[in-house]
Scaffold this active site. Structure first.
Site, PDB file in Angstrom:
ATOM      1  N   THR A 118       0.867  -1.176   0.000  1.00 25.59           N
ATOM      2  CA  THR A 118       0.000   0.000   0.000  1.00 25.59           C
ATOM      3  C   THR A 118       0.899   1.219   0.000  1.00 25.59           C
ATOM      4  O   THR A 118       1.873   1.288   0.766  1.00 25.59           O
ATOM      5  CB  THR A 118      -1.030  -0.023   1.151  1.00 25.59           C
ATOM      6  OG1 THR A 118      -1.836   1.154   1.048  1.00 25.59           O
ATOM      7  CG2 THR A 118      -0.404  -0.116   2.525  1.00 25.59           C
ATOM      8  N   GLU A 119       0.657   2.144  -0.925  1.00 25.05           N
ATOM      9  CA  GLU A 119       1.664   3.154  -1.259  1.00 25.05           C
ATOM     10  C   GLU A 119       1.933   4.163  -0.144  1.00 25.05           C
ATOM     11  O   GLU A 119       2.884   4.919  -0.203  1.00 25.05           O
ATOM     12  CB  GLU A 119       1.313   3.862  -2.577  1.00 25.05           C
ATOM     13  CG  GLU A 119       0.036   4.671  -2.595  1.00 25.05           C
ATOM     14  CD  GLU A 119      -1.139   3.859  -3.129  1.00 25.05           C
ATOM     15  OE1 GLU A 119      -1.107   2.608  -3.030  1.00 25.05           O
ATOM     16  OE2 GLU A 119      -2.087   4.485  -3.646  1.00 25.05           O
ATOM     17  N   ASN A 120       1.094   4.158   0.894  1.00 21.09           N
ATOM     18  CA  ASN A 120       1.400   5.036   2.011  1.00 21.09           C
ATOM     19  C   ASN A 120       2.496   4.466   2.919  1.00 21.09           C
ATOM     20  O   ASN A 120       2.863   5.118   3.888  1.00 21.09           O
ATOM     21  CB  ASN A 120       0.130   5.359   2.809  1.00 21.09           C
ATOM     22  CG  ASN A 120      -0.589   4.125   3.276  1.00 21.09           C
ATOM     23  OD1 ASN A 120      -0.841   3.207   2.495  1.00 21.09           O
ATOM     24  ND2 ASN A 120      -0.916   4.074   4.548  1.00 21.09           N
ATOM     25  N   SER A 124       8.560   4.074  -1.022  1.00 19.90           N
ATOM     26  CA  SER A 124       7.344   3.427  -1.496  1.00 19.90           C
ATOM     27  C   SER A 124       7.152   3.637  -2.991  1.00 19.90           C
ATOM     28  O   SER A 124       6.798   2.718  -3.724  1.00 19.90           O
ATOM     29  CB  SER A 124       6.132   3.976  -0.737  1.00 19.90           C
ATOM     30  OG  SER A 124       4.990   3.223  -1.052  1.00 19.90           O
TER      31      SER A 124
END
Lengths: 219, 237
Positions: A53-55, A95
């Site tokens: 998840t890109e966070n 990320s």
């Protein structure tokens, strides 16, 4: 035909299942917000898939039990999630290095429109009174990650979403690899859009009638 | 002796001046330094340019800073969330400027700013409205768009633990923009849930080396933004 229209094709769960079958064992996968999140429920047993998840989390697990939510452990949709054993956290530049630098294998996204060249529009309808917001959508499609789109074949009002040219602002050009709709699985190739699989009870002509772009059949 | 510890958020944000560029960590509420932002509201600096992924929720934290008309311009990737009311209203009335940046480009512009790299080429946004008017260049047959680095006068960052040298560790996905924002400001101000002794953070696990941090203040029980928003709290209380 009109009376039966609602019943034709795959359910949302079946669409997610079809996309999940195309995620190989050992893949690193980023799932977009909404319908793409369902794909995680259908990965076939025996396959180990790591969700990004890109966070800033690799090894995202399912939603926590009620009462176990941690507001500092969230996904890109800002919903509380869990971290699996073996997970890791990292900052945003790392990320997006995973994304832009092609370390992630597959990204599953939703769509407003997809063109026959594989252009994707999924961040804005371009309405003049809308607050523009893009998030990570453009980064996710910028590298050479495989892009799977999971989407209803037409809009709520029956307009085709698979079109000759996107009329909404683009997220990326020539980026989509495969489209999973309620009617068909469609591969985006250099030679155009090819139907790989039709939903039960659905014919090629039925799908073409609901598609503005030209569809092809594998011979 | 090096001691970066400050007694209160108010003292830590004292130097922020009108017109400053301020980076604020956080992805939604995770990692948002809400006590430092509230201290900045009390302090009064205005005409700020704020660089942050979102624009805050309800009427606390970053949303409260915007509601008090202290922010002239936002640079962010996603200026609305389920509970963001303040920014959308000001934006529709033309009362706040917005520079919309893809999330990964935002992160890389900040990282570059901290690393002394003035600009870079990225594939993100090529062929989209967000690349319009920007310089492009081909490398190996593929088109890339040039993006400029972002630097700030101040960064406001939240972390889990800090020592008096400014070494930091973070909590889960609240890390997000913190480490890169620490590198990209002239003055980096950090609120830590705990201040620990030198050596208490294993050198192998330090995430932000202290050289990137100027001021540290302990906020042992930071407010939870979502709870404040659910109660419709407004800052100042």
């Amino acid at each position: 035909m009109v009376g039966n229209e609602e019943k034709k094709g795959w359910s949302i769960g079946e669409m997610a299942q079809k996309a999940a079958l195309d995620i190989l064992d050992g893949s690193y996968v980023n799932l977009g917000i909404g319908m793409p999140e369902l794909v995680a429920d259908y990965v076939p047993e025996g396959r180990e898939v790591i969700y990004h998840t890109e966070n800033g989390l690799l090894g995202m697990g399912p939603v926590p039990e009620p009462g176990k939510e941690d507001p500092e452990l969230i996904n890109a949709g800002k919903k509380c999630v869990t971290a699996i054993p073996g997970a890791c956290f990292f900052h945003h530049a790392d990320s997006f290095t995973m994304i832009r630098g092609n370390h992630i294998d597959i990204c599953v996204l939703g769509a407003l429109q997809i063109s026959e060249e594989g252009d994707l529009a999924n961040w804005s309808t371009g309405a003049p009174d809308a607050i523009p917001a893009v998030g990570g959508a453009m980064d996710l499609v910028a590298g050479d990650i495989k892009i799977y789109v999971i989407s209803r074949h037409t809009t709520k009002t029956g307009e085709p979403k698979i079109v000759r040219e996107c009329t909404y602002p683009l997220t990326g050009k020539n980026v989509v690899n495969t489209i999973y709709t309620d009617l068909a699985i469609i591969d985006v190739t250099d030679k155009g859009l090819f139907i790989r699989e039709l939903a039960p009870g659905v014919t090629f002509d039925y799908v073409q009638e609901r598609t503005e772009a030209k569809l092809n059949q594998y011979s | 002796m090096i001691n970066k510890i400050f007694a209160s958020p108010a003292e830590a944000v004292e130097d922020i001046f009108d017109g400053a560029v301020v980076m604020i960590s956080g992805f939604g509420e995770a990692g948002s330094p809400i006590e430092l932002i509230h201290a900045l509201i009390d302090q009064g600096a205005k005409d700020l340019t704020v660089i942050s992924n979102n624009t805050g929720s309800g009427h606390v934290g970053l949303a409260a800073l915007i509601a008090h008309r202290r922010v002239a311009k936002m640079i962010c990737s996603f200026p609305r969330t389920a509970n963001s009311k303040v920014f959308p209203e000001l934006y529709k009335n033309g009362e706040i400027e917005l520079e919309l940046v893809p999330q990964g480009t935002l992160a890389e512009r900040i990282r570059s700013g901290g690393a002394g790299i003035p600009a870079f080429y990225t594939p993100t946004s090529v062929g989209t409205p967000l690349a319009e008017g920007k310089e492009t260049r081909e490398f190996n047959g593929k088109t890339y768009v040039m993006q400029h680095a972002l630097e700030a006068d101040f960064s406001l960052v939240k972390c889990k633990a800090a020592d008096r040298y400014g070494n930091l560790i973070y909590n889960k996905t609240a890390r997000n923009f913190g480490p890169i924002m620490c590198t990209a400001a002239k003055t980096t101000i950090v609120q830590a849930k705990q201040i620990v002794g030198l050596g208490d953070i294993d050198p192998e696990t330090v995430v932000t080396p202290g050289i990137f941090v100027n001021k540290v203040v302990e906020v042992a029980n930071p407010a939870e933004e979502s709870k404040l928003v659910a109660e419709d709290r407004r800052y100042p209380w």
